[in-house]
Design an enzyme around this catalytic site. Sequence first.
Site, PDB file in Angstrom:
ATOM      1  N   HIS A 190     107.355  36.562  30.322  1.00 32.19           N
ATOM      2  CA  HIS A 190     107.806  35.202  30.133  1.00 32.19           C
ATOM      3  C   HIS A 190     107.735  35.624  32.330  1.00 32.19           C
ATOM      4  O   HIS A 190     107.150  34.717  33.008  1.00 32.19           O
ATOM      5  CB  HIS A 190     109.370  34.968  30.324  1.00 32.19           C
ATOM      6  CG  HIS A 190     110.501  33.361  30.601  1.00 32.19           C
ATOM      7  ND1 HIS A 190     110.148  32.415  29.867  1.00 32.19           N
ATOM      8  CD2 HIS A 190     110.939  33.114  32.154  1.00 32.19           C
ATOM      9  CE1 HIS A 190     110.499  31.680  30.701  1.00 32.19           C
ATOM     10  NE2 HIS A 190     111.030  32.119  31.863  1.00 32.19           N
ATOM     11  N   GLU A 191     108.376  36.870  32.238  1.00 30.41           N
ATOM     12  CA  GLU A 191     108.299  36.644  34.705  1.00 30.41           C
ATOM     13  C   GLU A 191     106.858  36.446  34.810  1.00 30.41           C
ATOM     14  O   GLU A 191     106.225  35.700  36.156  1.00 30.41           O
ATOM     15  CB  GLU A 191     109.264  37.895  34.404  1.00 30.41           C
ATOM     16  CG  GLU A 191     110.817  37.617  34.632  1.00 30.41           C
ATOM     17  CD  GLU A 191     111.334  36.263  34.826  1.00 30.41           C
ATOM     18  OE1 GLU A 191     111.103  36.114  36.543  1.00 30.41           O
ATOM     19  OE2 GLU A 191     111.817  35.612  34.411  1.00 30.41           O
ATOM     20  N   HIS A 251     105.569  33.284  35.115  1.00 32.80           N
ATOM     21  CA  HIS A 251     105.975  32.679  36.587  1.00 32.80           C
ATOM     22  C   HIS A 251     104.991  33.943  37.774  1.00 32.80           C
ATOM     23  O   HIS A 251     104.297  32.633  38.080  1.00 32.80           O
ATOM     24  CB  HIS A 251     107.010  33.164  37.061  1.00 32.80           C
ATOM     25  CG  HIS A 251     108.265  31.855  35.979  1.00 32.80           C
ATOM     26  ND1 HIS A 251     108.469  30.722  35.707  1.00 32.80           N
ATOM     27  CD2 HIS A 251     109.467  32.463  35.298  1.00 32.80           C
ATOM     28  CE1 HIS A 251     109.438  30.108  34.552  1.00 32.80           C
ATOM     29  NE2 HIS A 251     110.078  31.385  34.497  1.00 32.80           N
ATOM     30  N   GLU A 267     109.274  26.059  32.575  1.00 30.21           N
ATOM     31  CA  GLU A 267     109.444  26.632  31.944  1.00 30.21           C
ATOM     32  C   GLU A 267     109.383  27.166  30.546  1.00 30.21           C
ATOM     33  O   GLU A 267     108.482  28.273  30.055  1.00 30.21           O
ATOM     34  CB  GLU A 267     111.043  26.820  31.442  1.00 30.21           C
ATOM     35  CG  GLU A 267     112.125  27.533  32.752  1.00 30.21           C
ATOM     36  CD  GLU A 267     112.472  28.807  32.982  1.00 30.21           C
ATOM     37  OE1 GLU A 267     111.057  28.752  33.725  1.00 30.21           O
ATOM     38  OE2 GLU A 267     112.776  29.835  32.117  1.00 30.21           O
TER      39      GLU A 267
HETATM   40 ZN   LIG Z   1     111.609  31.376  34.175  1.00 32.99          ZN
END
Ligand SMILES: [Zn+2]
Length: 267
Positions: free
Chosen positions: A131-132, A135, A179
Amino acid sequence: MMRTSIIRDLVILLVIFGFIWGIISLFPVFPEKVELVSIEREQELGETYLEAILKNSDFEEVTSEEMTNAVEAIGLRLENALEGSEYDYRYLVVDDKMINAFTLPGGNIIVTTGLIEFCGSPEELAGVMAHEMGHVEMRHVVSRLVKELGIAILTSGDQFVMGEVTRIITSTGFDRKQEQSADLFACELLEDAGIEPRTLATFFRKLRDDQDNELLEKFEIVSTHPNFTHRIREVLEYVPDENFEEIPMEIEWEEVKGQLPEGRVSK
Ligand SMILES: [Zn+2]
């Protein structure tokens, strides 16, 4: 008669000008674009910010090799599945009981011992790290800083700005859309790395069931978009390809957790 129609036209013109003026001041015509910060520059900034954070904050790097090797191994597994990334990723474990993971510019991903303790398996941690990475790859990290500080200030390297960057990165989250796209990115990356993407749903469920835990306060995954029921459903809807084969992580997770600093017992 003539005069009133001129006045009326003038009023209409004024209203139109006012409207255009309003639009221009609401949305700047030349917004600063994240593309103006090259990835090379971002990596340089990342180095500087990382140094500053380790020097000026309460974060202390963990020395346990077993722990840092495990995080490194998870990161490498994900990196090998990432195609065409321009980032040199770096992973750091800091000793902090807060359950947290955050990302500095340039692909520097920091996880806390609290997060390791909270994760039931290396696959769950892989989900957070993927997930990071989303980003990072979608440049959300720099976009957020550019939006808050502007390019000139961000790249100034000023000591005071360092403090601001630390604050922004460790205490504010991303927006809902970012997100969602990071969750989807994580699912795809996990699948490519031979990790069951729906592990992320298991992790989200744990977060949902533990939402009042004050140790979760700073976790960006929780703070911006806490609608976990929706997120769990979205992850569960992600069905891997029928040829998908899970490749187990050769990590003794309980042993890794056993390396937690004195006085803290893993669950
Ligand atoms: Zn996030």
